[in-house]
Motif scaffolding. Structure first.
Motif, PDB file in Angstrom:
ATOM      1  N   PRO A 132     -14.476 -10.937  30.264  1.00 33.14           N
ATOM      2  CA  PRO A 132     -14.293 -10.897  28.811  1.00 33.14           C
ATOM      3  C   PRO A 132     -14.285 -12.300  28.193  1.00 33.14           C
ATOM      4  O   PRO A 132     -13.643 -13.210  28.711  1.00 33.14           O
ATOM      5  CB  PRO A 132     -12.915 -10.234  28.648  1.00 33.14           C
ATOM      6  N   TYR A 133     -14.993 -12.452  27.108  1.00 33.13           N
ATOM      7  CA  TYR A 133     -14.973 -13.717  26.357  1.00 33.13           C
ATOM      8  C   TYR A 133     -15.526 -13.477  24.975  1.00 33.13           C
ATOM      9  O   TYR A 133     -16.171 -12.451  24.706  1.00 33.13           O
ATOM     10  CB  TYR A 133     -15.780 -14.808  27.070  1.00 33.13           C
ATOM     11  N   SER A 134     -15.272 -14.431  24.091  1.00 39.09           N
ATOM     12  CA  SER A 134     -15.895 -14.373  22.769  1.00 39.09           C
ATOM     13  C   SER A 134     -16.244 -15.782  22.308  1.00 39.09           C
ATOM     14  O   SER A 134     -17.385 -16.200  22.375  1.00 39.09           O
ATOM     15  CB  SER A 134     -14.978 -13.683  21.749  1.00 39.09           C
ATOM     16  N   CYS A 135     -15.236 -16.562  21.859  1.00 35.70           N
ATOM     17  CA  CYS A 135     -15.541 -17.855  21.233  1.00 35.70           C
ATOM     18  C   CYS A 135     -15.969 -18.927  22.229  1.00 35.70           C
ATOM     19  O   CYS A 135     -16.707 -19.835  21.885  1.00 35.70           O
ATOM     20  CB  CYS A 135     -14.328 -18.344  20.439  1.00 35.70           C
ATOM     21  N   ARG A 136     -15.509 -18.854  23.460  1.00 34.62           N
ATOM     22  CA  ARG A 136     -15.705 -19.883  24.485  1.00 34.62           C
ATOM     23  C   ARG A 136     -15.291 -21.258  23.986  1.00 34.62           C
ATOM     24  O   ARG A 136     -15.831 -22.277  24.360  1.00 34.62           O
ATOM     25  CB  ARG A 136     -17.168 -19.906  24.966  1.00 34.62           C
ATOM     26  N   ASN A 137     -14.295 -21.265  23.128  1.00 35.23           N
ATOM     27  CA  ASN A 137     -13.877 -22.518  22.511  1.00 35.23           C
ATOM     28  C   ASN A 137     -12.363 -22.624  22.371  1.00 35.23           C
ATOM     29  O   ASN A 137     -11.874 -23.399  21.562  1.00 35.23           O
ATOM     30  CB  ASN A 137     -14.539 -22.637  21.129  1.00 35.23           C
ATOM     31  N   GLY A 138     -11.613 -21.826  23.130  1.00 35.31           N
ATOM     32  CA  GLY A 138     -10.163 -21.991  23.133  1.00 35.31           C
ATOM     33  C   GLY A 138      -9.432 -21.372  21.964  1.00 35.31           C
ATOM     34  O   GLY A 138      -8.260 -21.652  21.752  1.00 35.31           O
ATOM     35  N   VAL A 139     -10.081 -20.484  21.224  1.00 36.16           N
ATOM     36  CA  VAL A 139      -9.477 -19.992  19.993  1.00 36.16           C
ATOM     37  C   VAL A 139      -9.070 -18.519  20.050  1.00 36.16           C
ATOM     38  O   VAL A 139      -8.066 -18.131  19.484  1.00 36.16           O
ATOM     39  CB  VAL A 139     -10.442 -20.226  18.802  1.00 36.16           C
ATOM     40  N   CYS A 140      -9.845 -17.678  20.749  1.00 31.55           N
ATOM     41  CA  CYS A 140      -9.644 -16.233  20.586  1.00 31.55           C
ATOM     42  C   CYS A 140      -8.774 -15.594  21.668  1.00 31.55           C
ATOM     43  O   CYS A 140      -8.301 -14.472  21.484  1.00 31.55           O
ATOM     44  CB  CYS A 140     -10.980 -15.520  20.523  1.00 31.55           C
ATOM     45  N   ALA A 141      -8.600 -16.244  22.796  1.00 30.14           N
ATOM     46  CA  ALA A 141      -7.773 -15.729  23.908  1.00 30.14           C
ATOM     47  C   ALA A 141      -8.402 -14.554  24.654  1.00 30.14           C
ATOM     48  O   ALA A 141      -7.771 -13.989  25.542  1.00 30.14           O
ATOM     49  CB  ALA A 141      -6.365 -15.346  23.457  1.00 30.14           C
ATOM     50  N   THR A 142      -9.614 -14.196  24.328  1.00 29.46           N
ATOM     51  CA  THR A 142     -10.246 -13.066  25.015  1.00 29.46           C
ATOM     52  C   THR A 142     -10.434 -13.350  26.503  1.00 29.46           C
ATOM     53  O   THR A 142     -10.394 -12.443  27.336  1.00 29.46           O
ATOM     54  CB  THR A 142     -11.613 -12.769  24.362  1.00 29.46           C
ATOM     55  N   CYS A 143     -10.619 -14.624  26.873  1.00 34.11           N
ATOM     56  CA  CYS A 143     -10.898 -14.995  28.266  1.00 34.11           C
ATOM     57  C   CYS A 143      -9.625 -15.296  29.055  1.00 34.11           C
ATOM     58  O   CYS A 143      -9.695 -15.851  30.145  1.00 34.11           O
ATOM     59  CB  CYS A 143     -11.793 -16.235  28.282  1.00 34.11           C
ATOM     60  N   ARG A 144      -8.494 -14.930  28.506  1.00 35.14           N
ATOM     61  CA  ARG A 144      -7.206 -15.258  29.137  1.00 35.14           C
ATOM     62  C   ARG A 144      -7.116 -14.695  30.553  1.00 35.14           C
ATOM     63  O   ARG A 144      -7.498 -13.554  30.813  1.00 35.14           O
ATOM     64  CB  ARG A 144      -6.083 -14.661  28.294  1.00 35.14           C
ATOM     65  N   VAL A 191      -3.955 -19.056  31.359  1.00 34.91           N
ATOM     66  CA  VAL A 191      -4.845 -20.119  30.879  1.00 34.91           C
ATOM     67  C   VAL A 191      -6.031 -19.478  30.168  1.00 34.91           C
ATOM     68  O   VAL A 191      -6.290 -18.280  30.295  1.00 34.91           O
ATOM     69  CB  VAL A 191      -5.362 -21.007  32.042  1.00 34.91           C
ATOM     70  N   LEU A 192      -6.736 -20.304  29.440  1.00 40.52           N
ATOM     71  CA  LEU A 192      -8.003 -19.884  28.837  1.00 40.52           C
ATOM     72  C   LEU A 192      -9.103 -20.352  29.782  1.00 40.52           C
ATOM     73  O   LEU A 192      -9.310 -21.556  29.957  1.00 40.52           O
ATOM     74  CB  LEU A 192      -8.172 -20.516  27.454  1.00 40.52           C
ATOM     75  N   THR A 193      -9.789 -19.415  30.396  1.00 43.88           N
ATOM     76  CA  THR A 193     -10.766 -19.817  31.423  1.00 43.88           C
ATOM     77  C   THR A 193     -11.986 -20.508  30.806  1.00 43.88           C
ATOM     78  O   THR A 193     -12.705 -21.196  31.509  1.00 43.88           O
ATOM     79  CB  THR A 193     -11.211 -18.600  32.245  1.00 43.88           C
ATOM     80  N   CYS A 194     -12.189 -20.332  29.513  1.00 38.42           N
ATOM     81  CA  CYS A 194     -13.323 -21.018  28.869  1.00 38.42           C
ATOM     82  C   CYS A 194     -13.040 -22.498  28.673  1.00 38.42           C
ATOM     83  O   CYS A 194     -13.943 -23.272  28.359  1.00 38.42           O
ATOM     84  CB  CYS A 194     -13.661 -20.375  27.526  1.00 38.42           C
ATOM     85  N   ARG A 195     -11.760 -22.901  28.842  1.00 41.51           N
ATOM     86  CA  ARG A 195     -11.385 -24.300  28.625  1.00 41.51           C
ATOM     87  C   ARG A 195     -10.702 -24.887  29.859  1.00 41.51           C
ATOM     88  O   ARG A 195     -10.022 -25.898  29.759  1.00 41.51           O
ATOM     89  CB  ARG A 195     -10.444 -24.420  27.423  1.00 41.51           C
TER      90      ARG A 195
HETATM   91  S1  FES Z   1     -13.399 -17.102  24.958  1.00 41.63           S
HETATM   92 FE1  FES Z   1     -12.173 -17.466  23.184  1.00 41.63          FE
HETATM   93  S2  FES Z   1     -10.473 -18.602  24.013  1.00 41.63           S
HETATM   94 FE2  FES Z   1     -11.828 -18.404  25.699  1.00 41.63          FE
END
Ligand code: FES
Length: 414
Positions: free
Chosen positions: A357-369, A395-399
């Motif tokens: 799961p992911y969305s923003c890939r920028n540390g904002v949405c928490a979808t990748c938690r 953690v946020l795996t995108c960051r």
């Molecule tokens: S995909 Fe949005 S915080 Fe990681």
């Protein structure tokens, strides 16, 4: 979008704000440059697994303009009875929607503006979307009509609070533009659930015509006489009686709060909008909020560049004997990768586990938690996780990049 809650009075942002952030249980060790190679997949039998955050195809039942100048729409989705539990949410949460636009898979997170009661009674959820000129997804969304369908992830997010009918409390919100979306849900739920509580919304917009949900807010005010207080600030209109003029910066906000809101009596604050506004509001509240007030924050974006399209193919593997081992647990299956360690874990893992799961890939949405259950990671840029989540090892795996030779991240833990 997104982010979170801190105790108050708020000082400098801890879990929110720009710049590197090292989560508890993480180190600042520089990552080793290098690559990826898959290994095997195993089943994590016996481990409690949460329902996987996966997309569901939901029918669009309505698309309505929610700004007088046509710059925003609300999209309503019908949720089949079998999915009502999956899409149950708390006011303030958001969903990720996905569509292929011009041949490119595109994901965006949007806050829910409806309430849990509407899902229960009518089987619908509703999101607010600002239509950005040239915006790939928002333009696509604005062209949707009843009968269309979109892929939607179940709601996530920690922006909110638990309402209690026995409580008598003052709530306050400072929002700008589309930041009103989750606050509309929060205010509606608070006023309906707590008959003795009040809600004040300080709402910044460029013009009255660009304001989202003016009609819904007016209806809410009528439904709860004397309990919803709206304070508007328009940056591109002449000041009018009762309306503060100018951009909602720290100086104007301090003036508005102290003159019109009596901030010392507000028990919980909700801040939602661009990073600069949220930061200004936190600073002002650190001076004017009452002792013990809680401050919940949510960002829609960080102002930084959006990440490129996620990688669809594995990165070049590290040289023999080098690199780091990353183990990803999702949906009861473990996938082990050999990576160079210079890319976010999400990016390295996506070619092998595209359902992550992911969305923003920028540390904002928490979808990748996910939760680090072995080893350590270095996380830079967290605008989404609470202090409690960080302390628990999320953690946020995108960051996050691996900071130890072996790392295991678990997407299944609740
Ligand atoms: S995909 Fe949005 S915080 Fe990681």
């Amino acid at each position: 979008m997104t982010a979170t809650t801190t105790p108050a009075p708020p000082a400098a942002p801890a879990a929110t704000g720009p710049g590197p952030l090292t989560a508890p249980g993480t180190t600042a060790t520089p990552p080793t440059p290098s690559t990826t190679v898959t290994a095997g997949e195993t089943t994590t039998a016996g481990v409690p697994v949460r329902a996987r955050l996966r997309f569901h195809r939901l029918a669009v039942t309505a698309v309505e303009p929610v700004a007088a100048d046509g710059s925003a729409v609300a999209v309503t989705f019908g949720v089949p009875a079998a999915l009502r539990g999956t899409f149950a949410f708390a006011p303030g949460q958001h969903v990720t929607v996905r569509a292929v636009v011009s041949g490119v898979e595109t994901r965006r997170s949007y806050s829910l503006c409806s309430t849990p009661a509407e899902l229960e009674r009518h089987g619908t959820i509703r999101i607010g979307i600002r239509v950005v000129p040239g915006g790939r997804f928002s333009s696509h969304a604005a062209a949707l009509a009843a009968g269309d369908a979109l892929d939607v992830l179940p709601p996530v997010g920690a922006f909110g609070t638990a309402f209690d009918p026995a409580r008598r409390r003052r709530y306050g919100a400072v929002v700008a533009g589309s930041g009103v979306t989750p606050v509309l849900s929060l205010a509606a739920a608070a006023l309906a659930t707590e008959p003795h509580s009040t809600f004040t919304v300080v709402y910044g917009n460029r013009t009255a015509d660009s304001m989202m949900f003016a009609g819904e807010l007016a209806d809410l005010k009528d439904r709860h006489p004397g309990r919803l207080h709206l304070v508007h600030s328009f940056s591109r209109e002449e000041p009018r009686l009762g309306l503060a003029g100018g951009r909602l910066d720290a100086g104007r906000l301090a003036d508005v709060l102290t003159r019109l809101v009596a901030p010392e009596g507000v028990r919980e604050w909700f801040l939602c909008g661009p990073e600069g506004m949220v930061r200004d509001a936190r600073r002002v509240l650190s001076e004017v909020a009452g002792e013990g007030a809680a401050v919940h924050t949510e960002l829609f974006h960080t102002g930084g560049p959006s990440p490129a399209t996620p990688p669809a193919t594995p990165a070049v593997p590290p040289p023999a004997g080098q690199g780091r081992e990353v183990r990803v647990l999702l949906d009861g299956r473990a996938t082990t990768l050999r990576v160079r360690g210079d890319r976010p874990i999400l990016d390295d893992a996506l070619p092998y586990r595209p359902e992550l799961p992911y969305s923003c890939r920028n540390g904002v949405c928490a979808t990748c938690r996910a939760r680090v259950v072995d080893g350590e990671v270095r996380m830079s840029g967290n605008w989404a996780l609470t202090e409690e989540e960080l302390a628990a090892g999320y953690v946020l795996t995108c960051r996050s990049v691996p900071a130890t030779d072996r790392v295991t991240v678990d997407f299944d833990v609740v």
